[in-house]
Design a protein around this motif. Structure first.
Motif, PDB file in Angstrom:
ATOM      1  N   PHE A 174       0.831  -1.195   0.000  1.00  8.12           N
ATOM      2  CA  PHE A 174       0.000   0.000   0.000  1.00  8.12           C
ATOM      3  C   PHE A 174       0.875   1.257   0.000  1.00  8.12           C
ATOM      4  O   PHE A 174       2.063   1.209   0.344  1.00  8.12           O
ATOM      5  CB  PHE A 174      -0.903   0.031   1.236  1.00  8.12           C
ATOM      6  CG  PHE A 174      -2.109  -0.852   1.119  1.00  8.12           C
ATOM      7  CD1 PHE A 174      -2.964  -0.757   0.031  1.00  8.12           C
ATOM      8  CD2 PHE A 174      -2.413  -1.764   2.119  1.00  8.12           C
ATOM      9  CE1 PHE A 174      -4.084  -1.558  -0.075  1.00  8.12           C
ATOM     10  CE2 PHE A 174      -3.536  -2.564   2.024  1.00  8.12           C
ATOM     11  CZ  PHE A 174      -4.369  -2.463   0.925  1.00  8.12           C
ATOM     12  N   ILE A 175       0.260   2.392  -0.346  1.00  7.24           N
ATOM     13  CA  ILE A 175       0.977   3.660  -0.270  1.00  7.24           C
ATOM     14  C   ILE A 175       1.346   3.942   1.184  1.00  7.24           C
ATOM     15  O   ILE A 175       0.708   3.434   2.112  1.00  7.24           O
ATOM     16  CB  ILE A 175       0.142   4.812  -0.854  1.00  7.24           C
ATOM     17  CG1 ILE A 175      -1.205   4.938  -0.117  1.00  7.24           C
ATOM     18  CG2 ILE A 175      -0.072   4.618  -2.358  1.00  7.24           C
ATOM     19  CD1 ILE A 175      -2.028   6.146  -0.550  1.00  7.24           C
ATOM     20  N   GLU A 176       2.349   4.764   1.382  1.00  4.32           N
ATOM     21  CA  GLU A 176       2.905   4.981   2.715  1.00  4.32           C
ATOM     22  C   GLU A 176       1.882   5.467   3.748  1.00  4.32           C
ATOM     23  O   GLU A 176       1.872   4.964   4.885  1.00  4.32           O
ATOM     24  CB  GLU A 176       4.068   5.963   2.636  1.00  4.32           C
ATOM     25  CG  GLU A 176       4.796   6.141   3.957  1.00  4.32           C
ATOM     26  CD  GLU A 176       6.026   7.020   3.836  1.00  4.32           C
ATOM     27  OE1 GLU A 176       6.576   7.420   4.887  1.00  4.32           O
ATOM     28  OE2 GLU A 176       6.438   7.333   2.699  1.00  4.32           O
ATOM     29  N   PRO A 177       0.996   6.434   3.417  1.00 10.08           N
ATOM     30  CA  PRO A 177       0.026   6.865   4.437  1.00 10.08           C
ATOM     31  C   PRO A 177      -0.851   5.726   4.942  1.00 10.08           C
ATOM     32  O   PRO A 177      -1.175   5.671   6.134  1.00 10.08           O
ATOM     33  CB  PRO A 177      -0.803   7.926   3.698  1.00 10.08           C
ATOM     34  CG  PRO A 177       0.096   8.439   2.632  1.00 10.08           C
ATOM     35  CD  PRO A 177       0.898   7.250   2.196  1.00 10.08           C
ATOM     36  N   LEU A 178      -1.242   4.828   4.044  1.00 14.56           N
ATOM     37  CA  LEU A 178      -2.050   3.684   4.473  1.00 14.56           C
ATOM     38  C   LEU A 178      -1.241   2.747   5.358  1.00 14.56           C
ATOM     39  O   LEU A 178      -1.739   2.243   6.374  1.00 14.56           O
ATOM     40  CB  LEU A 178      -2.592   2.923   3.260  1.00 14.56           C
ATOM     41  CG  LEU A 178      -3.835   3.481   2.567  1.00 14.56           C
ATOM     42  CD1 LEU A 178      -4.225   2.594   1.396  1.00 14.56           C
ATOM     43  CD2 LEU A 178      -4.990   3.613   3.546  1.00 14.56           C
ATOM     44  N   ARG A 179      -0.005   2.490   4.968  1.00 16.91           N
ATOM     45  CA  ARG A 179       0.847   1.616   5.794  1.00 16.91           C
ATOM     46  C   ARG A 179       1.003   2.201   7.195  1.00 16.91           C
ATOM     47  O   ARG A 179       0.927   1.474   8.191  1.00 16.91           O
ATOM     48  CB  ARG A 179       2.219   1.426   5.147  1.00 16.91           C
ATOM     49  CG  ARG A 179       2.194   0.704   3.813  1.00 16.91           C
ATOM     50  CD  ARG A 179       3.572   0.142   3.450  1.00 16.91           C
ATOM     51  NE  ARG A 179       4.631   1.132   3.530  1.00 16.91           N
ATOM     52  CZ  ARG A 179       5.026   1.909   2.527  1.00 16.91           C
ATOM     53  NH1 ARG A 179       4.403   1.817   1.345  1.00 16.91           N
ATOM     54  NH2 ARG A 179       6.008   2.774   2.670  1.00 16.91           N
ATOM     55  N   ASP A 180       1.194   3.515   7.270  1.00 20.22           N
ATOM     56  CA  ASP A 180       1.358   4.165   8.576  1.00 20.22           C
ATOM     57  C   ASP A 180       0.091   4.043   9.415  1.00 20.22           C
ATOM     58  O   ASP A 180       0.156   3.769  10.622  1.00 20.22           O
ATOM     59  CB  ASP A 180       1.715   5.645   8.383  1.00 20.22           C
ATOM     60  CG  ASP A 180       3.108   5.844   7.799  1.00 20.22           C
ATOM     61  OD1 ASP A 180       3.907   4.885   7.830  1.00 20.22           O
ATOM     62  OD2 ASP A 180       3.388   6.955   7.306  1.00 20.22           O
ATOM     63  N   SER A 181      -1.074   4.249   8.781  1.00 19.77           N
ATOM     64  CA  SER A 181      -2.339   4.150   9.514  1.00 19.77           C
ATOM     65  C   SER A 181      -2.579   2.737  10.015  1.00 19.77           C
ATOM     66  O   SER A 181      -2.996   2.527  11.156  1.00 19.77           O
ATOM     67  CB  SER A 181      -3.503   4.589   8.614  1.00 19.77           C
ATOM     68  OG  SER A 181      -3.437   5.970   8.329  1.00 19.77           O
ATOM     69  N   LEU A 182      -2.316   1.762   9.161  1.00 19.69           N
ATOM     70  CA  LEU A 182      -2.507   0.365   9.554  1.00 19.69           C
ATOM     71  C   LEU A 182      -1.572  -0.015  10.695  1.00 19.69           C
ATOM     72  O   LEU A 182      -1.980  -0.689  11.656  1.00 19.69           O
ATOM     73  CB  LEU A 182      -2.281  -0.543   8.346  1.00 19.69           C
ATOM     74  CG  LEU A 182      -3.383  -0.514   7.287  1.00 19.69           C
ATOM     75  CD1 LEU A 182      -2.870  -1.053   5.951  1.00 19.69           C
ATOM     76  CD2 LEU A 182      -4.593  -1.331   7.752  1.00 19.69           C
ATOM     77  N   GLU A 183      -0.344   0.440  10.605  1.00 17.96           N
ATOM     78  CA  GLU A 183       0.633   0.129  11.658  1.00 17.96           C
ATOM     79  C   GLU A 183       0.219   0.754  12.989  1.00 17.96           C
ATOM     80  O   GLU A 183       0.319   0.125  14.046  1.00 17.96           O
ATOM     81  CB  GLU A 183       2.019   0.640  11.249  1.00 17.96           C
ATOM     82  CG  GLU A 183       3.109   0.273  12.238  1.00 17.96           C
ATOM     83  CD  GLU A 183       4.483   0.730  11.772  1.00 17.96           C
ATOM     84  OE1 GLU A 183       5.409   0.763  12.614  1.00 17.96           O
ATOM     85  OE2 GLU A 183       4.639   1.059  10.581  1.00 17.96           O
ATOM     86  N   SER A 184      -0.279   2.008  12.922  1.00 20.48           N
ATOM     87  CA  SER A 184      -0.686   2.687  14.151  1.00 20.48           C
ATOM     88  C   SER A 184      -1.869   1.992  14.818  1.00 20.48           C
ATOM     89  O   SER A 184      -2.066   2.091  16.024  1.00 20.48           O
ATOM     90  CB  SER A 184      -1.031   4.145  13.861  1.00 20.48           C
ATOM     91  OG  SER A 184      -2.231   4.255  13.117  1.00 20.48           O
ATOM     92  N   LYS A 185      -2.667   1.289  14.015  1.00 19.67           N
ATOM     93  CA  LYS A 185      -3.814   0.561  14.549  1.00 19.67           C
ATOM     94  C   LYS A 185      -3.457  -0.873  14.943  1.00 19.67           C
ATOM     95  O   LYS A 185      -4.301  -1.629  15.411  1.00 19.67           O
ATOM     96  CB  LYS A 185      -4.949   0.544  13.513  1.00 19.67           C
ATOM     97  CG  LYS A 185      -5.488   1.928  13.176  1.00 19.67           C
ATOM     98  CD  LYS A 185      -6.537   1.848  12.091  1.00 19.67           C
ATOM     99  CE  LYS A 185      -6.919   3.236  11.604  1.00 19.67           C
ATOM    100  NZ  LYS A 185      -7.358   4.124  12.685  1.00 19.67           N
ATOM    101  N   GLY A 186      -2.219  -1.260  14.705  1.00 20.06           N
ATOM    102  CA  GLY A 186      -1.778  -2.595  15.075  1.00 20.06           C
ATOM    103  C   GLY A 186      -2.173  -3.680  14.102  1.00 20.06           C
ATOM    104  O   GLY A 186      -2.165  -4.870  14.444  1.00 20.06           O
ATOM    105  N   PHE A 187      -2.521  -3.283  12.865  1.00 21.01           N
ATOM    106  CA  PHE A 187      -2.883  -4.265  11.846  1.00 21.01           C
ATOM    107  C   PHE A 187      -1.642  -4.631  11.042  1.00 21.01           C
ATOM    108  O   PHE A 187      -1.136  -3.819  10.272  1.00 21.01           O
ATOM    109  CB  PHE A 187      -3.961  -3.709  10.913  1.00 21.01           C
ATOM    110  CG  PHE A 187      -5.251  -3.368  11.608  1.00 21.01           C
ATOM    111  CD1 PHE A 187      -5.688  -4.098  12.706  1.00 21.01           C
ATOM    112  CD2 PHE A 187      -6.040  -2.313  11.169  1.00 21.01           C
ATOM    113  CE1 PHE A 187      -6.873  -3.797  13.353  1.00 21.01           C
ATOM    114  CE2 PHE A 187      -7.230  -1.999  11.801  1.00 21.01           C
ATOM    115  CZ  PHE A 187      -7.640  -2.740  12.901  1.00 21.01           C
TER     116      PHE A 187
END
Length: 205
Positions: free
Chosen positions: A6-19
């Motif tokens: 995924f694009i970086e903003p999505l990766r960051d959001s997913l990581e912050s949510k623990g996914f």
């Protein structure tokens, strides 16, 4: 498909949510959606269908606002479903400048038409309201890339199926995605009209 693609903003959001990795059904469909396939995505509640919509739309639009006409249209049952989906989008929009807008029956239609005209990337709409805005020349569908139906069971109530079926008549090339718990035989009409080569993907048990 892993979240790493995924694009970086999505990766960051997913990581912050623990996914850290997709759910089983998401593994089946995300890469196909990214590849541009039209699909009927059939799985029970809790399988990640709504999040798949959000991630796929943001990924397809590269997280970037572009001109004025919407590039993604998502049909939902009612105002509450629209607002719930908007909240889900907002949870993943950090680091992007995508503009998401809800169009539903309880809001002043002239205001909605003006707000859409000002520039929107993703429109979440109830079928009747979308068609009213369209017939008032209040929305340009010429740039549409994704046509999505969330929780499609609602289509078979209150003439929604006919309302949604009208919309593709005004669209050129587009990716069509229908999310539901079961495949209804009435969807075969869409396979014969505007979803010719659509794949039917069901959750593997």
């Amino acid at each position: 498909m892993s979240f790493k693609k995924f694009i970086e903003p999505l990766r960051d959001s997913l990581e912050s949510k623990g996914f850290n990795e997709p759910l089983p059904f998401q593994k089946q469909i995300l890469s196909k959606i990214k590849g541009g396939a039209s699909m009927f995505c059939i799985a029970p509640k809790g399988s990640g269908k709504t999040t798949s919509i959000v991630l796929s739309v943001i990924q397809k639009l590269k997280g970037e606002a572009f001109e004025d006409a919407p590039r993604a249209l998502i049909f939902v049952e009612n105002k509450q479903a629209a607002l719930d989906l908007e909240l889900e989008f907002n949870a993943y929009l950090r680091g992007t400048d995508l503009r998401v807008y809800c169009a539903y029956d309880e809001k002043n239609i002239d205001h909605q038409r003006d707000e859409i005209y000002d520039g929107i990337d993703v429109v979440i709409a109830t079928p009747k309201r979308l068609n009213k805005i369209f017939y008032l020349n209040g929305i340009n569908l010429n740039e549409l890339q994704m046509f999505v139906v969330e929780d499609a069971e609602f289509l078979f109530r209150n003439h929604n199926f006919a309302e949604v079926t009208r919309t593709p008549e005004s669209i050129d090339r587009c990716q069509y995605l229908v999310f539901a718990e079961k495949f209804d035989s009435r969807f075969e009409r869409w396979q014969e009209s505007f979803m010719f080569n659509a794949q039917l993907v069901k959750l593997k048990k």
